[in-house]
Design an enzyme around this catalytic site. Structure first.
Site, PDB file in Angstrom:
ATOM      1  N   ARG A 155      16.890   6.216 -44.096  1.00 28.79           N
ATOM      2  CA  ARG A 155      16.142   6.569 -42.887  1.00 28.79           C
ATOM      3  C   ARG A 155      16.953   6.260 -41.647  1.00 28.79           C
ATOM      4  O   ARG A 155      17.764   5.344 -41.633  1.00 28.79           O
ATOM      5  CB  ARG A 155      14.854   5.739 -42.813  1.00 28.79           C
ATOM      6  CG  ARG A 155      13.799   6.129 -43.773  1.00 28.79           C
ATOM      7  CD  ARG A 155      12.745   6.917 -43.150  1.00 28.79           C
ATOM      8  NE  ARG A 155      12.436   6.408 -41.803  1.00 28.79           N
ATOM      9  CZ  ARG A 155      11.477   6.874 -41.056  1.00 28.79           C
ATOM     10  NH1 ARG A 155      10.724   7.833 -41.483  1.00 28.79           N
ATOM     11  NH2 ARG A 155      11.239   6.389 -39.870  1.00 28.79           N
ATOM     12  N   ARG A 162      24.306  21.294 -39.283  1.00 27.30           N
ATOM     13  CA  ARG A 162      25.059  22.515 -39.607  1.00 27.30           C
ATOM     14  C   ARG A 162      26.385  22.531 -38.856  1.00 27.30           C
ATOM     15  O   ARG A 162      27.408  22.911 -39.403  1.00 27.30           O
ATOM     16  CB  ARG A 162      24.234  23.760 -39.286  1.00 27.30           C
ATOM     17  CG  ARG A 162      23.014  23.932 -40.157  1.00 27.30           C
ATOM     18  CD  ARG A 162      23.362  24.315 -41.569  1.00 27.30           C
ATOM     19  NE  ARG A 162      22.143  24.587 -42.334  1.00 27.30           N
ATOM     20  CZ  ARG A 162      21.915  24.120 -43.535  1.00 27.30           C
ATOM     21  NH1 ARG A 162      22.797  23.350 -44.142  1.00 27.30           N
ATOM     22  NH2 ARG A 162      20.802  24.412 -44.172  1.00 27.30           N
ATOM     23  N   CYS A 201      13.142  20.898 -40.780  1.00 28.52           N
ATOM     24  CA  CYS A 201      12.661  20.265 -39.547  1.00 28.52           C
ATOM     25  C   CYS A 201      11.135  20.304 -39.521  1.00 28.52           C
ATOM     26  O   CYS A 201      10.532  21.270 -39.981  1.00 28.52           O
ATOM     27  CB  CYS A 201      13.193  20.997 -38.318  1.00 28.52           C
ATOM     28  SG  CYS A 201      14.964  20.864 -38.089  1.00 28.52           S
ATOM     29  N   GLU A 232       6.825  15.492 -35.620  1.00 29.80           N
ATOM     30  CA  GLU A 232       6.249  14.170 -35.861  1.00 29.80           C
ATOM     31  C   GLU A 232       4.785  14.173 -35.410  1.00 29.80           C
ATOM     32  O   GLU A 232       4.406  14.913 -34.500  1.00 29.80           O
ATOM     33  CB  GLU A 232       7.047  13.133 -35.067  1.00 29.80           C
ATOM     34  CG  GLU A 232       6.768  11.707 -35.425  1.00 29.80           C
ATOM     35  CD  GLU A 232       7.258  11.324 -36.807  1.00 29.80           C
ATOM     36  OE1 GLU A 232       6.566  10.507 -37.446  1.00 29.80           O
ATOM     37  OE2 GLU A 232       8.306  11.817 -37.244  1.00 29.80           O
ATOM     38  N   ARG A 284      13.816  11.627 -35.994  1.00 35.91           N
ATOM     39  CA  ARG A 284      13.945  10.825 -37.208  1.00 35.91           C
ATOM     40  C   ARG A 284      14.633  11.661 -38.271  1.00 35.91           C
ATOM     41  O   ARG A 284      14.458  12.876 -38.314  1.00 35.91           O
ATOM     42  CB  ARG A 284      12.563  10.375 -37.694  1.00 35.91           C
ATOM     43  CG  ARG A 284      11.888   9.377 -36.777  1.00 35.91           C
ATOM     44  CD  ARG A 284      10.439   9.141 -37.211  1.00 35.91           C
ATOM     45  NE  ARG A 284       9.798   8.102 -36.446  1.00 35.91           N
ATOM     46  CZ  ARG A 284       9.203   8.287 -35.269  1.00 35.91           C
ATOM     47  NH1 ARG A 284       9.169   9.484 -34.715  1.00 35.91           N
ATOM     48  NH2 ARG A 284       8.633   7.285 -34.632  1.00 35.91           N
ATOM     49  N   TYR A 317      18.766   2.706 -36.806  1.00 39.12           N
ATOM     50  CA  TYR A 317      17.884   2.991 -35.673  1.00 39.12           C
ATOM     51  C   TYR A 317      18.668   2.728 -34.405  1.00 39.12           C
ATOM     52  O   TYR A 317      19.046   1.591 -34.130  1.00 39.12           O
ATOM     53  CB  TYR A 317      16.617   2.131 -35.744  1.00 39.12           C
ATOM     54  CG  TYR A 317      15.772   2.511 -36.930  1.00 39.12           C
ATOM     55  CD1 TYR A 317      16.072   2.029 -38.196  1.00 39.12           C
ATOM     56  CD2 TYR A 317      14.726   3.405 -36.782  1.00 39.12           C
ATOM     57  CE1 TYR A 317      15.324   2.431 -39.301  1.00 39.12           C
ATOM     58  CE2 TYR A 317      13.975   3.795 -37.880  1.00 39.12           C
ATOM     59  CZ  TYR A 317      14.277   3.309 -39.133  1.00 39.12           C
ATOM     60  OH  TYR A 317      13.547   3.710 -40.211  1.00 39.12           O
ATOM     61  N   ARG A 370      11.708  -0.413 -35.637  1.00 39.51           N
ATOM     62  CA  ARG A 370      11.887  -1.258 -36.817  1.00 39.51           C
ATOM     63  C   ARG A 370      12.313  -2.660 -36.422  1.00 39.51           C
ATOM     64  O   ARG A 370      13.352  -3.146 -36.840  1.00 39.51           O
ATOM     65  CB  ARG A 370      12.929  -0.621 -37.755  1.00 39.51           C
ATOM     66  CG  ARG A 370      12.485   0.672 -38.403  1.00 39.51           C
ATOM     67  CD  ARG A 370      11.178   0.561 -39.202  1.00 39.51           C
ATOM     68  NE  ARG A 370      11.180  -0.485 -40.198  1.00 39.51           N
ATOM     69  CZ  ARG A 370      11.399  -0.281 -41.493  1.00 39.51           C
ATOM     70  NH1 ARG A 370      11.608   0.915 -41.953  1.00 39.51           N
ATOM     71  NH2 ARG A 370      11.381  -1.294 -42.332  1.00 39.51           N
TER      72      ARG A 370
END
Length: 130
Positions: A7, A63, A74, A77, A89, A107, A115
């Site tokens: 992540r 890409r 994609c 959120e 993210r 992050y 986080r």
């Protein structure tokens, strides 16, 4: 070979095409580097962006890095009151021999606030929380 998920997140200063592409490229490279992954290890990548980002698809950055044979997706959120704005993210699925406890999540910038539990575990890096 084991499949692992990595992540990452980054907060943009503004919704501008160039900033989106540069930020996502930086985050993506950091995620791969932190986990010793190459493009051949990748299975799929999911990008999400908050509702206030709409200048370009985050996957365009991948890409442009040469990721042409990996499925990319994609999504938007969830719009949650009080959520951090202008955040992209990334969730990478990769073939990797590292145990789960050795996977480094990245992050960057303001997204490190997402986080804070990792920062408390001694996983803060120069570029952000890992």
């Amino acid at each position: 070979m084991t499949v692992r998920a990595v992540r990452g997140a980054i907060q943009l200063d503004q919704d501008e095409r160039g900033e989106m592409l540069d930020s996502v490229k930086t985050l993506f490279k950091e995620m791969l580097d932190a986990n010793g992954l190459g493009q051949d290890d990748l299975i799929s990548v999911i990008f999400t962006a908050t509702q206030d980002l709409h200048s370009v698809f985050p996957a365009v950055a991948a890409r442009e890095l040469g990721l042409t044979d990996v499925p990319l997706m994609c999504a938007q959120e969830l719009s949650i009151e009080g959520a951090l704005p202008r955040v992209v993210r990334i969730l990478v699925h990769a073939e990797c021999e590292r145990p789960k406890c050795e996977i480094r999540h990245v992050y960057l910038g303001g997204a490190a606030a997402l986080r804070t539990d990792l920062a408390g575990a001694g996983l803060a890096g120069a570029g952000g929380v890992r």
